[in-house]
Design a protein around this motif. Structure first.
Motif, short mmCIF file in Angstrom:
data_model
loop_
_atom_site.label_atom_id
_atom_site.label_comp_id
_atom_site.label_asym_id
_atom_site.label_seq_id
_atom_site.Cartn_x
_atom_site.Cartn_y
_atom_site.Cartn_z
N ARG A 136 63.73 35.71 45.66
CA ARG A 136 62.73 35.74 44.59
C ARG A 136 62.74 37.12 43.95
O ARG A 136 62.46 38.12 44.61
N PRO A 140 59.40 37.69 38.53
CA PRO A 140 59.89 36.42 37.99
C PRO A 140 59.04 35.92 36.82
O PRO A 140 57.87 36.28 36.70
N GLU A 143 57.71 30.48 39.09
CA GLU A 143 58.01 30.24 40.50
C GLU A 143 58.99 29.06 40.57
O GLU A 143 58.82 28.07 39.86
N TRP A 180 67.41 33.21 39.15
CA TRP A 180 67.19 33.42 40.59
C TRP A 180 68.48 33.16 41.37
O TRP A 180 68.83 33.90 42.29
#
Length: 245
Positions: A136, A140, A143, A180
């Motif tokens: 993560r 970010p 999510e 990610w």
């Protein structure tokens, strides 16, 4: 180290030697995998997945090692965006990361290239078998829920994530997911390179048993020998409606 000359045309069209680039493998220093991941995530938003993974590692080496990484244009790897020019073929994050692995560990000699291939194959199996992304980023945009790709192909990886997450392939959430994933792949590649440097590299993701079973007949030396590969066979070749002998 034996080098090859890079040449450039000057204003008067005369060719002159400007730099010598060493043959592979290039020097490597231990990297911080988290720093690699964060750089890769940031680079993703500039040049997408392949560029992001490549620049994530090369950028750190540029700072730690310097030359010859200072003369290699990371922009070259923009070509790998979206599974190579948007064709959804090989995942760009893998494409960029394995290029660095080979630069650092590979070469023309069979023994050297086979060693590099083992590291690359481990990265591919990690990608296919693990629920990803598992890194993560610090900041970010969304999510992201992980999924298991079971394939190194962008098309399958994205489709399986869309099914798992409920988001569409052209949604901002999917784009964030690939950011990610780029960070995650670059991070694991750096971890593998660190292990190789320290002499601790191993293979925690061997070929699944069902893939090994398929290869007994279909791969080199098998009864049929009509295929080759180290990918999950079932994701493409078989469904619940097809019975395999």
């Amino acid at each position: 180290m034996v080098g090859k000359a890079l040449f450039a045309q000057n204003a008067s069209s005369k060719t002159q030697e400007v730099e010598k680039v060493p043959e592979l493998p290039w020097p490597y220093k231990k990297l911080d995998p988290v720093a690699v991941a964060e750089r890769a995530y940031a680079a993703f938003w500039k040049g997408a997945c392949c560029y992001g993974a490549f620049e994530g590692i090369i950028g750190e080496l540029r700072g730690k090692v310097g030359y010859p990484y200072t003369v290699f244009p990371s922009e070259l790897f923009v070509f790998g965006e979206g599974g190579v020019a948007g064709t959804s073929n090989l995942c760009g994050a893998l494409n960029g990361a394995v290029a660095v692995i080979f630069i650092v560990t590979g070469g023309l000699e069979t023994e050297i290239r086979e060693k590099a291939f083992k590291i690359i194959q481990e990265l591919f199996q990690f990608y296919e078998q693990e629920p990803l992304p598992k890194y993560r980023p610090e900041n970010p945009k969304y999510e992201i829920k992980p999924s298991i790709a079971r394939s190194s192909l962008c098309h399958i990886s994205v489709s399986r994530w869309c099914k798992e997450s409920g988001f569409k392939a052209f949604s901002p959430q999917r784009k964030e997911r690939c950011g990610w994933l780029t960070a995650c792949v670059a991070k694991y590649a750096a971890e593998l390179l660190n292990q190789n440097l320290e002499g601790t590299f191993n293979v925690p993701h061997p070929l699944p048993a069902d893939v090994q079973s398929c290869r007994q007949c279909h791969d080199k030396g098998g009864m049929l020998e009509n295929s080759r590969g180290l990918m999950d066979c079932n994701i493409c070749h078989f469904t619940g409606k097809v019975k395999h002998p």
